[in-house]
Design a protein around this motif. Structure first.
Motif, short mmCIF file in Angstrom:
data_model
loop_
_atom_site.label_atom_id
_atom_site.label_comp_id
_atom_site.label_asym_id
_atom_site.label_seq_id
_atom_site.Cartn_x
_atom_site.Cartn_y
_atom_site.Cartn_z
N THR A 262 8.89 6.53 95.62
CA THR A 262 8.75 7.03 97.02
C THR A 262 8.04 6.83 98.36
O THR A 262 7.55 5.16 97.96
N ASN A 263 8.30 6.45 99.10
CA ASN A 263 7.77 6.04 100.99
C ASN A 263 8.63 4.25 100.66
O ASN A 263 7.54 3.60 101.11
N VAL A 264 9.87 4.09 100.55
CA VAL A 264 10.84 3.53 100.38
C VAL A 264 11.65 3.15 101.98
O VAL A 264 11.72 2.07 102.30
N ASP B 159 14.61 5.18 104.23
CA ASP B 159 14.32 6.46 105.78
C ASP B 159 15.88 6.91 105.55
O ASP B 159 17.01 5.60 105.48
N SER C 214 7.95 -0.42 107.77
CA SER C 214 6.57 -1.58 107.39
C SER C 214 7.09 -2.63 105.53
O SER C 214 6.06 -3.40 105.78
N GLU D 166 12.30 7.94 93.68
CA GLU D 166 11.25 6.85 93.07
C GLU D 166 11.39 5.09 92.79
O GLU D 166 12.44 4.56 93.10
N LYS E 196 12.30 1.44 105.08
CA LYS E 196 11.15 1.21 106.58
C LYS E 196 10.33 0.15 106.86
O LYS E 196 10.79 -0.83 106.70
N TRP F 141 16.53 0.80 92.75
CA TRP F 141 15.86 1.95 93.05
C TRP F 141 16.65 3.44 92.38
O TRP F 141 18.01 3.32 93.03
#
Length: 859
Positions: free
Chosen positions: A618-620, A622, A635, A616, A633, A653
């Motif tokens: 997400t997509n932050v 790896d 990006s 929580e 990540k 996080w």
């Protein structure tokens, strides 16, 4: 054109007139010994080489006309010389031989073209020693009686030499004068018997004497030579009656066999007159020793047996035979005697025979235990061997035919009869496990008889077993593998030992022992090794066991083998994180790591893979599946980017990370991870903050750095004090006592000093609880006023962030907690009491108190 009669007549008259007017040429006469002239009284050696220039004809013409020379011979004679017509040089063209032609007649002539003058000359051929002596009246053979007196003449030899002078004189010699019985008169050629020598017909019937005839020597072709010739004189010796008779073929042995009939010939003796040239008659007779059993023929010398061999009372007879010469007049002359041995011989008509206790026997049996003592006699065998013949016919050899080197037989050679003994030669080869029955053939074969009679007997030995073998395992070691979760009583491995002995000696019992044998049992009969009923195997505690297994027979003979048992790992452990809830601080661009361990013993059961199961937002992040490193990540490169995706604008996080092993079946566990994110720009604004950030997750590092700074300060103080002491000591002045009065500090600063004194005794995190007063820039160090306690050493500034040139980023140790982002307009050097620094100190203290329980402070 034909001339007329008048012309021819005129020409003849002219020639006559011219001839009467021209005088004839003539030779010069230069006398004896000259080689130039008309060859008068010229002589030439017979050994002159062909082609030699021997003479020169020489003459003149009164008118001085040119002259020419010529030589000619009688048509019946040889043309020995040739002449050069212009110069008169005479050359020998054929060999000369004085012995065949001692004079040569020739006609020499000289001519001036019109007149020819010829003369007959005689050339004498002189002698050279070119002939060897030659014996005449050959061959020379003479008969001489053996009793000729010494020194007597035997024969005369004669040799001639055609040469003249010394080359024609002859003398005589014997070729081997020292090795002969004869002597030679050198001038007359008479051969005589040497003084003191005698002839013996019985030793030599003929003598061959070589005689050498040698001339007196002379010149031949410029050298002195001597020629010789040889001849052989044969002297035949005539026999004279002077020797006694002689027996031929001695000694004499005769044999009478057991089947010989009376009157049969046994042998024949032969004698002859010692004078073999004119032998006398010979007569034979028996003197003694026959006892009427034998007779001899007086003329032939044949001895015959007159009785049956069964009637002969002796085995050997010694006879004496006499021979007598009888002269032509019938008168007995010389005599001689010889012994004759006659042996009564048994025929070889019986082969060797083996006997047992009850008579002839060709099979013998015996029972015996294996491995008898070396050299033991097989006393159970009662064997006798016998040959009924006599003498050499009863001699035979014994030997064993069969497996070699186990037994030997005694005796090896037997005459007539013997007791046979068999002896153990190789005890190790008498092995029941190899041969239950040993079979041999006992062979008896005659030695010196042409028939070579033989016989055999079988020897059969039944072996009885003994306990002579040790149980032997099929392998020196056994390797087994079983799962660690195998239940109690599970079979591990079966060992096998073999004892080749029979009966109870071949029964094997198994047992195990050793430090690694506790969890195992073995069946005493089958050799199956299995786990104890209560055994609980754990590959993580003990992965390998080794122990010994023993195989033993009833008499305690045993052997050992080693057993290695390896526990196969089973995936029976979950991966474990250090804590189920963890807090990490991430510097932007630098990963944080989470780690879990699996207590299984082997791969792949203890290999762990990581994954993020929930995040929580997400997509932050790896995560590296193998190492557990968590990164932003690609990006996300700044805090601004994080601020845009963070709910509420903070930088915290929460992640749920799963650790899963690779076993089958696979086990997994999860941990909650709270991550705070900061960047290097924020850390660079306050060196203290940077230092605290660096040591947030490693408080012991901060303690070590501060302890090092204090040690340096103490060292400097000691050096200054020492230098001052030595300076005062070297001075001769007595320094006044100075007393420095210091004002007692205020309570607040005292409290700070106490905190510093407690620094070495309290938890390491307490050293960061500081209150910093503003510095007194006008204060003198030697002032006795209010002296502030020493300030805590400033933490080292954070390293300068260099641009990324491919090198690894500097990583700040993570510390759990949260940081309030600073405003850009704030001072880049906040004080110790700033909010960021206070928050870091508080979080560092809490983190250190949790971890210092298991750690020891480092000073």
């Amino acid at each position: 054109m034909r001339r007329g009669p008048r012309a021819a007549l005129a020409l003849g008259l002219l020639r006559l007139w011219l001839a009467q007017a021209n005088f004839a040429p003539h030779f010069f006469d230069n006398g004896v010994g000259s080689t130039n002239g008309n060859m008068a009284l010229f002589s030439l050696p017979e050994d002159t080489p062909v082609g030699s220039h021997v003479y020169t004809l020489n003459g003149t013409d009164p008118e001085g006309d040119p002259i020419s020379y010529h030589i000619s011979f009688d048509p019946s004679a040889r043309s020995v010389f040739s002449v050069d017509p212009n110069f008169g040089n005479i050359t020998l063209v054929e060999e000369l031989d004085r012995e065949r032609e001692d004079e040569i007649e020739a006609i020499i002539s000289i001519s001036d073209g019109l007149n020819l003058v010829a003369e007959k000359v005689t050339i004498l051929v002189t002698d050279a020693n070119d002939e060897a002596p030659s014996f005449i009246q050959e061959p020379y053979v003479v008969q001489v009686p053996e009793d000729i007196p010494t020194g007597s003449s035997i024969i005369k030899v004669h040799a001639v030499d055609k040469d003249t002078g010394s080359g024609g004189s002859v003398t005589y010699f014997l070729q081997n004068m020292h090795a002969t019985k004869f002597a030679m008169d050198r001038h007359s050629g008479v051969l005589r018997l040497r003084a003191g020598a005698t002839l013996d017909y019985e030793k030599a019937q003929a003598h061959f004497v070589t005689v050498v005839a040698k001339d007196g020597g002379g010149r031949l072709r410029g050298a002195d030579v001597v020629f010789s010739a040889t001849t052989t004189v044969t002297v035949n010796v005539e026999d004279v009656q002077d020797m006694a008779p002689v027996f031929v073929g001695t000694p004499y042995y005769g044999y009478v066999y057991e089947d010989t009939l009376p009157g049969s010939e046994v042998l024949m003796v032969v004698a002859m007159d010692g004078d073999r040239g004119k032998p006398n008659q010979i007569l034979y007779s028996l003197l003694n020793g026959s006892d009427g059993a034998f007779e001899i023929n007086e003329t032939s010398g044949v001895i015959s047996v007159m009785q049956s061999p069964a009637q002969l009372r002796r085995e050997v007879y010694e006879l004496h035979v006499q021979v007598t010469e009888v002269s032509s007049a019938g008168i007995p002359a010389a005599q001689a005697m010889v012994p004759v041995t006659i042996r009564i011989v048994d025929l070889n008509n019986h082969p060797p025979t083996f006997y047992g206790e009850s008579g002839p026997q060709n099979r013998f049996e015996l029972s015996m235990y294996e491995h008898p003592p070396q050299g033991e006699i097989l006393r159970g065998l009662k064997i006798t061997v016998n040959d009924s013949d006599q003498g050499a016919n009863a001699k035979f050899n014994l030997r064993l035919v069969g497996p070699g080197g186990i037994f030997r037989v005694v005796p090896l050679t037997v005459l007539n009869e013997a007791q046979v003994t068999i002896i153990v030669e190789n005890s190790a080869a008498i092995d029941y496990e190899k041969f239950k029955v040993l079979t041999f053939k006992l062979l008896a074969i005659e030695v010196n008889t042409p028939e070579k009679f033989s016989s055999t007997a079988d020897v059969v030995i039944q072996l009885l077993d003994t306990n002579d073998n040790v149980p032997k395992f099929t392998s020196h070691y056994y390797i087994a593998r079983i799962p660690e979760n195998a239940p109690g009583g599970s079979n591990v491995v079966a060992v096998t030992a073999v004892d080749p002995d029979t009966g109870p000696w071949g029964e094997v019992k198994y047992s195990i022992y050793g430090s690694g044998a506790d969890p195992f049992l073995i069946h005493p009969s089958t050799g199956i090794i299995y786990t104890q009923p209560w055994a609980s195997l754990d590959a993580e505690a003990t992965a390998r066991y080794n122990f010994y297994v023993k195989a033993e027979d009833m008499e305690g003979k045993y052997s050992l083998a080693e057993v290695f048992v390896t526990l196969l790992d089973v995936n029976d452990h979950y991966p474990q994180f250090g804590k189920s809830f963890q807090e990490k601080t991430m510097v932007l661009g630098t990963p944080v790591k989470i780690e879990a361990t699996d207590q299984d013993a082997d791969e792949p059961n203890n290999l762990v893979d990581y994954s993020i199961t929930h995040a929580e937002p997400t997509n932050v992040f790896d995560i590296d599946t193998h190492t557990g490193e968590i990164r932003l990540k690609n990006s996300i490169r700044s805090l601004d980017a994080l601020h845009n995706i963070t709910p509420g604008g903070d930088f915290t996080w929460s992640l749920e990370v799963q650790a899963k092993d690779r076993g089958s079946p696979s086990f997994s566990t999860t941990a909650l991870l709270k991550i705070d994110i900061t960047d290097t720009e924020m850390l660079s604004r306050s060196p203290m903050a940077a230092f605290l950030m660096q040591t947030k997750d490693n408080p012991m590092k901060a303690v070590g750095v501060l302890a090092g700074i204090m040690a340096i300060i103490v060292a400097i103080t000691v050096l200054i004090s020492t230098a001052t002491f030595w300076r005062n000591k070297k001075s001769n002045k007595v320094l006044p006592v100075r007393r420095v009065l210091r004002k007692r500090p205020s309570p607040a600063p005292r409290a700070v000093r106490i905190e510093w004194l407690k620094f070495r005794r309290t938890k390491a995190a307490a050293k960061f609880v500081l209150k910093e007063d503003p510095p007194n820039e006008n204060c003198n160090n030697n002032s006795l006023g209010n002296t502030l306690p020493p300030k805590a050493p400033a933490p080292p500034p954070p390293p300068t962030m260099a641009p990324n040139m491919g090198t690894a980023h500097w990583t700040v140790p993570t510390v759990s907690g949260s940081l309030t982002p600073q405003q850009p307009q704030r001072s880049p050097k906040p004080k110790v009491g700033s909010p960021i620094q206070s928050a870091l100190v508080s979080e560092l203290r809490q983190k250190f108190e949790k971890k210092s329980v298991g750690n020891k402070a480092y000073f």
